[in-house]
Design a protein around this motif. Structure first.
Motif, mmCIF file in Angstrom:
data_model
loop_
_atom_site.group_PDB
_atom_site.id
_atom_site.type_symbol
_atom_site.label_atom_id
_atom_site.label_comp_id
_atom_site.label_asym_id
_atom_site.label_seq_id
_atom_site.Cartn_x
_atom_site.Cartn_y
_atom_site.Cartn_z
ATOM 1 N N ARG A 19 3.763 1.586 -1.328
ATOM 2 C CA ARG A 19 4.395 1.715 -2.655
ATOM 3 C C ARG A 19 3.422 2.198 -3.713
ATOM 4 N NH1 ARG A 19 8.521 -2.828 -4.187
ATOM 5 N NH2 ARG A 19 8.558 -1.399 -5.925
ATOM 6 N N GLY A 20 2.106 2.149 -3.364
ATOM 7 C CA GLY A 20 1.091 2.682 -4.300
ATOM 8 C C GLY A 20 0.790 1.709 -5.381
ATOM 9 N N ALA A 56 0.836 -1.203 0.000
ATOM 10 C CA ALA A 56 0.000 0.000 0.000
ATOM 11 C C ALA A 56 0.878 1.263 0.000
ATOM 12 C CB ALA A 56 -0.919 0.004 1.212
#
Length: 180
Positions: free
Chosen positions: A179-180, A177
């Motif tokens: 790290r996107g 999450a």
């Protein structure tokens, strides 16, 4: 070997002993991390051949000259200083004083986290810092670790003393999450 923009993380070599001694003989490095100051290049060589001779323990070296300036590693399952599962690892690290404040440890730990979660398929990573090691607390926070618990009066066999250790954790999903 692992690579970052400024670093190479590679196995330790016997020829790294002089460099290890240069940084590990500084009394600002080892004691705050819980290990003794190195008193000779021979002792540094012994550490390379024993303590650092483990899978997933890396010399943190500068890309421009491959000089070892610190250590970063994953202590998996039973190799950890914490009681963790076999699919979890403790992140251990330190860097020489001349390199403090340059963001090199978060850079190295970030790549170690990627390696741990993606290549080794770890479920969670753990990290600890002793109560007076604020630099380490900041590095862990930068990497996304969150405080999990504190252990007081924990015996440290390397320096034969008792310390308060703050233990942080990040799960694979939390890391993904971030790290996107």
């Amino acid at each position: 070997m692992l690579h970052t923009p400024r670093l190479i993380m590679r196995p330790w070599r016997d020829s790294d002993a002089p460099s290890l001694y240069r940084y590990a003989s500084d009394d600002r490095v080892g004691p705050i991390a819980g290990w003794p100051v190195h008193d000779s290049p021979a002792y540094s060589l012994e550490v390379i051949q024993t303590v650092f001779a483990r899978p997933e323990v890396y010399a943190v070296a500068r890309k421009e000259d491959d000089m070892a300036i610190g250590m970063a590693g994953l202590l998996i399952g039973q190799d950890s200083n914490f009681e963790i599962a076999d699919d979890e690892a403790e992140v251990a690290y330190w860097i020489g004083v001349p390199y403090w404040g340059q963001g090199l440890i978060p850079e190295a730990v970030g790549e170690l986290m990627r390696h741990g979660f993606e290549d080794l398929r770890m479920r969670a990573l753990w990290c600890g810092y002793f109560a007076d090691n604020l630099q380490s607390a900041k590095a862990q926070a930068k990497c996304g670790f969150r405080h999990h618990h504190t252990e007081e009066n924990k015996f440290n066999p390397f320096l034969n003393d008792y310390r308060t250790e703050h233990i942080s954790r990040i799960g694979k999903e939390e890391w993904q999450a971030l790290r996107g």
